[in-house]
Design an enzyme around this catalytic site. Structure first.
Site, PDB file in Angstrom:
ATOM      1  N   ARG A 103       0.856  -1.188   0.000  1.00  0.00           N
ATOM      2  CA  ARG A 103       0.000   0.000   0.000  1.00  0.00           C
ATOM      3  C   ARG A 103       0.888   1.233   0.000  1.00  0.00           C
ATOM      4  O   ARG A 103       1.756   1.384   0.860  1.00  0.00           O
ATOM      5  CB  ARG A 103      -0.889  -0.020   1.246  1.00  0.00           C
ATOM      6  CG  ARG A 103      -1.715   1.249   1.426  1.00  0.00           C
ATOM      7  CD  ARG A 103      -2.644   1.094   2.631  1.00  0.00           C
ATOM      8  NE  ARG A 103      -3.438   2.294   2.827  1.00  0.00           N
ATOM      9  CZ  ARG A 103      -3.249   3.172   3.811  1.00  0.00           C
ATOM     10  NH1 ARG A 103      -2.296   2.988   4.702  1.00  0.00           N
ATOM     11  NH2 ARG A 103      -4.021   4.234   3.915  1.00  0.00           N
ATOM     12  N   HIS A 147      -3.195  11.407   0.931  1.00  0.00           N
ATOM     13  CA  HIS A 147      -2.853  11.062   2.301  1.00  0.00           C
ATOM     14  C   HIS A 147      -2.480  12.382   3.002  1.00  0.00           C
ATOM     15  O   HIS A 147      -1.322  12.630   3.310  1.00  0.00           O
ATOM     16  CB  HIS A 147      -1.665  10.089   2.285  1.00  0.00           C
ATOM     17  CG  HIS A 147      -1.568   9.245   3.512  1.00  0.00           C
ATOM     18  ND1 HIS A 147      -1.848   7.903   3.533  1.00  0.00           N
ATOM     19  CD2 HIS A 147      -1.236   9.556   4.765  1.00  0.00           C
ATOM     20  CE1 HIS A 147      -1.669   7.422   4.749  1.00  0.00           C
ATOM     21  NE2 HIS A 147      -1.291   8.398   5.521  1.00  0.00           N
ATOM     22  N   GLU A 193      -7.814   8.242   6.081  1.00  0.00           N
ATOM     23  CA  GLU A 193      -8.222   8.781   7.388  1.00  0.00           C
ATOM     24  C   GLU A 193      -8.939  10.116   7.274  1.00  0.00           C
ATOM     25  O   GLU A 193      -8.584  11.109   7.919  1.00  0.00           O
ATOM     26  CB  GLU A 193      -7.006   8.939   8.316  1.00  0.00           C
ATOM     27  CG  GLU A 193      -6.470   7.619   8.807  1.00  0.00           C
ATOM     28  CD  GLU A 193      -5.366   7.742   9.855  1.00  0.00           C
ATOM     29  OE1 GLU A 193      -5.067   8.866  10.292  1.00  0.00           O
ATOM     30  OE2 GLU A 193      -4.812   6.701  10.244  1.00  0.00           O
ATOM     31  N   ASN A 334      -8.032   2.029   9.460  1.00  0.00           N
ATOM     32  CA  ASN A 334      -6.766   2.131  10.195  1.00  0.00           C
ATOM     33  C   ASN A 334      -7.086   1.975  11.667  1.00  0.00           C
ATOM     34  O   ASN A 334      -7.826   2.787  12.237  1.00  0.00           O
ATOM     35  CB  ASN A 334      -6.094   3.487   9.957  1.00  0.00           C
ATOM     36  CG  ASN A 334      -5.649   3.667   8.516  1.00  0.00           C
ATOM     37  OD1 ASN A 334      -5.781   2.743   7.705  1.00  0.00           O
ATOM     38  ND2 ASN A 334      -5.131   4.832   8.195  1.00  0.00           N
ATOM     39  N   TYR A 336      -5.462   1.108  15.575  1.00  0.00           N
ATOM     40  CA  TYR A 336      -4.286   0.929  16.425  1.00  0.00           C
ATOM     41  C   TYR A 336      -4.640   0.622  17.879  1.00  0.00           C
ATOM     42  O   TYR A 336      -3.983  -0.168  18.524  1.00  0.00           O
ATOM     43  CB  TYR A 336      -3.406   2.198  16.416  1.00  0.00           C
ATOM     44  CG  TYR A 336      -2.744   2.489  15.090  1.00  0.00           C
ATOM     45  CD1 TYR A 336      -1.457   2.017  14.829  1.00  0.00           C
ATOM     46  CD2 TYR A 336      -3.383   3.220  14.107  1.00  0.00           C
ATOM     47  CE1 TYR A 336      -0.827   2.280  13.624  1.00  0.00           C
ATOM     48  CE2 TYR A 336      -2.758   3.487  12.891  1.00  0.00           C
ATOM     49  CZ  TYR A 336      -1.485   3.011  12.645  1.00  0.00           C
ATOM     50  OH  TYR A 336      -0.875   3.265  11.455  1.00  0.00           O
ATOM     51  N   GLU A 402      -4.062  -0.051   8.062  1.00  0.00           N
ATOM     52  CA  GLU A 402      -2.960   0.260   8.977  1.00  0.00           C
ATOM     53  C   GLU A 402      -3.239  -0.372  10.326  1.00  0.00           C
ATOM     54  O   GLU A 402      -4.359  -0.301  10.834  1.00  0.00           O
ATOM     55  CB  GLU A 402      -2.799   1.782   9.172  1.00  0.00           C
ATOM     56  CG  GLU A 402      -2.296   2.496   7.941  1.00  0.00           C
ATOM     57  CD  GLU A 402      -2.100   4.000   8.154  1.00  0.00           C
ATOM     58  OE1 GLU A 402      -1.994   4.446   9.325  1.00  0.00           O
ATOM     59  OE2 GLU A 402      -2.077   4.731   7.156  1.00  0.00           O
TER      60      GLU A 402
END
Ligand SMILES: *[C@@H]1O[C@H](CO)[C@@H](O)[C@H](O)[C@H]1NC(C)=O
Ligand SMILES: *[C@@H]1O[C@H](CO)[C@@H](O)[C@H](O)[C@H]1NC(C)=O
Ligand SMILES: *[C@@H]1O[C@H](CO)[C@@H](O)[C@H](O)[C@H]1NC(C)=O
Ligand SMILES: *[C@@H]1O[C@H](CO)[C@@H](O)[C@H](O)[C@H]1NC(C)=O
Ligand SMILES: *[C@@H]1O[C@H](CO)[C@@H](O)[C@H](O)[C@H]1NC(C)=O
Length: 516
Positions: A103, A147, A193, A334, A336, A402
């Site tokens: 990616r 991005h 995002e 994404n 985390y 991500e």
């Protein structure tokens, strides 16, 4: 076989971390019940890795401007990992690692230096070279169109995403990419995002274009935290959907690819079981995820957003609503961390409110610290998140774009913590898929240590260490790169340096057994 069964049963019963360490014995890509087209990869982005920031006709993006103003620990992406010149050796590293997909993002201001109009032949050549190199080695390219790195020229001309003009310019840029690269790139993500970009850039003002108003943001010259995040988000949804419609109408038939958008999603857990905190966690999901997913799936913003934000929230016309609804083949996520959320309805009494005051939630970590809501490793957050997409948004195809562990950057190549992080989250992904999630891919963030934006070069997520003191910026595999590689190649973990992981596995095996 028995071991495998135990492991999977365990994944719902035993404390997750112990269980997954136990699973490590059989954790390999080929033993997973993943559909044939499921991909494992890793990623980077243009401004964080390419360098050559002002070479061969590239112009500044809003990130360049921000970094050059000294706002990223004084660091910039001028050189970064020099991916622009080192793409061949980087693809070689990907081959050695066993990546199935890569990616990356395309730098708009490298491809179209004026934001619109003529295409830069050198930019075109670079992305063609990179894509060809990937395809030649059987690595699937997954490209993101923006991005955060909007061409500065469009920011200057009409305020970037605050203007409806972005919809037209973004779509024209997207079409250049579909036309030039779409014969080889089958996975397109319009915006990365989108939700965090508008909150960071237009509400609290900590990332470019750094707009905000007092008392919400700090140190912005201009902006309006009450209105601009919602306006920018609205234009992103319109731009995404127009580009996606164009792709589907004109390119998808012959190119056979897929298009989606990416959202950042931590998993919100109620801080207490009090009703208001449980409702606050739901409200967080609506503001964080529903802001984009509800228009994309149902054609309108969530009711709670309309209620709390009122006329500051732009409304979709009937035609726009139809355009946005269903304008995706997949969603990029994404993920985390998991974060505690506590009700803060009192903020709704303020006359002037921003996104956070409208959401009316306080984020808290385990110690009750409100400065950072992040909890320690909670892999089950990914399972919960994927369940949420499954149960609330029709179980769309999802790529985990991500997921990765941030550490401070230093020269140690031994990162057993990162190995544990990856295997825990892949285990949670597996649990979600066994329960029906439509996940289609997992990309570890990041392939190598990058220019980590606000952190400059001080923190890192990479599987590969990049030696910034070496003029050739030599890359070195960390323990995590070896682990991921072995996982992808279906080999068991037997490498020098894996002792710590091995020790942990030994010490938790007995506990796992006893808790069955
Ligand atoms: C933000 O915009 C709203 C609506 O136009 C306006 O009422 C408010 O005063 C603006 N706030 C600032 C800080 O400019
Ligand atoms: C909330 O209730 C659940 C289920 O009963 C329990 O597992 C959890 O520990 C409780 N959380 C808090 C913060 O009390
Ligand atoms: C390097 O980073 C690791 C992980 O963050 C940390 O434990 C270690 O102390 C660091 N070493 C140095 C020399 O800074
Ligand atoms: C599995 O899916 C079912 C049906 O959607 C759901 O009720 C259940 O909560 C899910 N289990 C987990 C562990 O999320
Ligand atoms: C783990 O346990 C096995 C046998 O139970 C032993 O042979 C091995 O040395 C242990 N490894 C470590 C790193 O303690």
């Amino acid at each position: 076989m028995a071991k495998k069964n135990l492991c999977f049963v365990g994944s719902f019963v035993v404390v997750v971390v112990l269980n997954l360490v136990f699973c490590a014995e059989t954790l390999s890509r080929h033993e997973f019940p993943f559909p044939p087209d499921f991909v494992f990869g890793s990623g980077t982005t243009a401004y964080q890795s390419e360098g050559a920031a002002f070479q061969d006709g590239r112009t500044a993006s809003i990130w360049d401007t921000f970094a050059h103003a000294g706002k990223a620990q004084g660091a910039t992406g001028d050189v970064a990992c020099d991916g622009y010149h080192k793409y061949k050796e980087d693809v070689q590293l990907m081959v050695e690692t066993g990546l199935e997909a890569y990616r990356f993002s395309i730098s708009w201001s490298r491809l179209i230096p004026n934001g619109r109009g003529p295409v830069n032949p050198k930019g075109l050549e670079y992305y063609n070279n990179l894509i060809n190199e990937l395809v030649k080695h059987g690595i699937q390219p997954h490209a993101t169109l923006t991005h955060v790195d909007l061409p500065q020229v469009l920011q200057d001309e009409y305020g970037g995403w605050l203007s409806q003009k972005m919809v037209r310019d973004f779509t024209a840029y997207a079409e250049v990419c579909f036309r030039e690269f779409g014969d080889r790139v089958l996975y397109w993500t319009t915006v990365n995002e989108a939700n965090i970009f508008v909150v960071g850039g237009y509400d609290i003002g900590i990332i470019p274009p750094q707009r905000c108003s007092s008392p919400f943001g700090k140190k912005c010259a201009v902006g309006n935290s009450s209105t601009e995040p919602y306006i920018a988000a609205h234009h992103i949804l319109l731009a995404h959907s127009l580009a996606a419609r164009l792709y589907k109408k004109k390119y998808q038939g012959k190119q056979q690819g897929f298009i989606g958008i990416n959202v950042y999603a931590y998993w919100p857990l109620p801080y207490t079981n009090a009703t208001e905190d449980v409702i606050a966690a739901q409200r967080t999901k609506d503001f964080l995820i529903g802001w984009f997913m509800s228009p994309l799936v149902f054609g309108d913003y969530p009711d709670i957003m309309k209620k709390n934000i009122g006329t500051r929230l732009p409304a979709f016309t009937k035609i726009e609503s139809e355009q946005v609804k269903g304008s995706f083949d997949f969603i990029g996520v994404n993920h985390y961390v998991t974060i505690y959320t506590k009700d803060k309805s009192s903020s709704l009494k303020m006359d002037t409110r921003d996104f956070n005051a409208d959401m009316a939630v306080e984020l808290i970590n385990e110690e009750g610290d409100t400065s950072s809501g992040e909890l320690a490793l909670v892999p089950s957050g990914l399972l919960a998140l994927l369940e949420y997409f499954k149960q609330n948004y029709g179980n769309p195809p999802i790529y985990i774009h991500e997921n990765g562990q941030r550490t401070w950057k230093n020269a140690t190549l031994s990162d057993p913590g990162r190995v544990k992080y990856i295997q825990s989250f892949i285990g949670s992904l597996l649990d979600a898929m066994r329960n029906g999630s439509n996940a289609r891919g997992y990309f570890y963030w990041s392939f190598m240590d990058l220019f980590e934006l606000l952190d400059g070069y001080e923190s890192c997520y990479g599987l590969y260490y990049v030696d910034l003191n070496d003029k050739d910026l030599k890359r070195y595999p960390k323990l995590s790169a070896h682990w991921y590689s072995n996982f992808l190649k279906g080999q068991s973990m037997n490498l020098n340096g894996a002792t710590e992981v091995q020790k942990k596995k030994n010490s938790t095996l007995s506990q796992s057994h006893s808790s069955q």
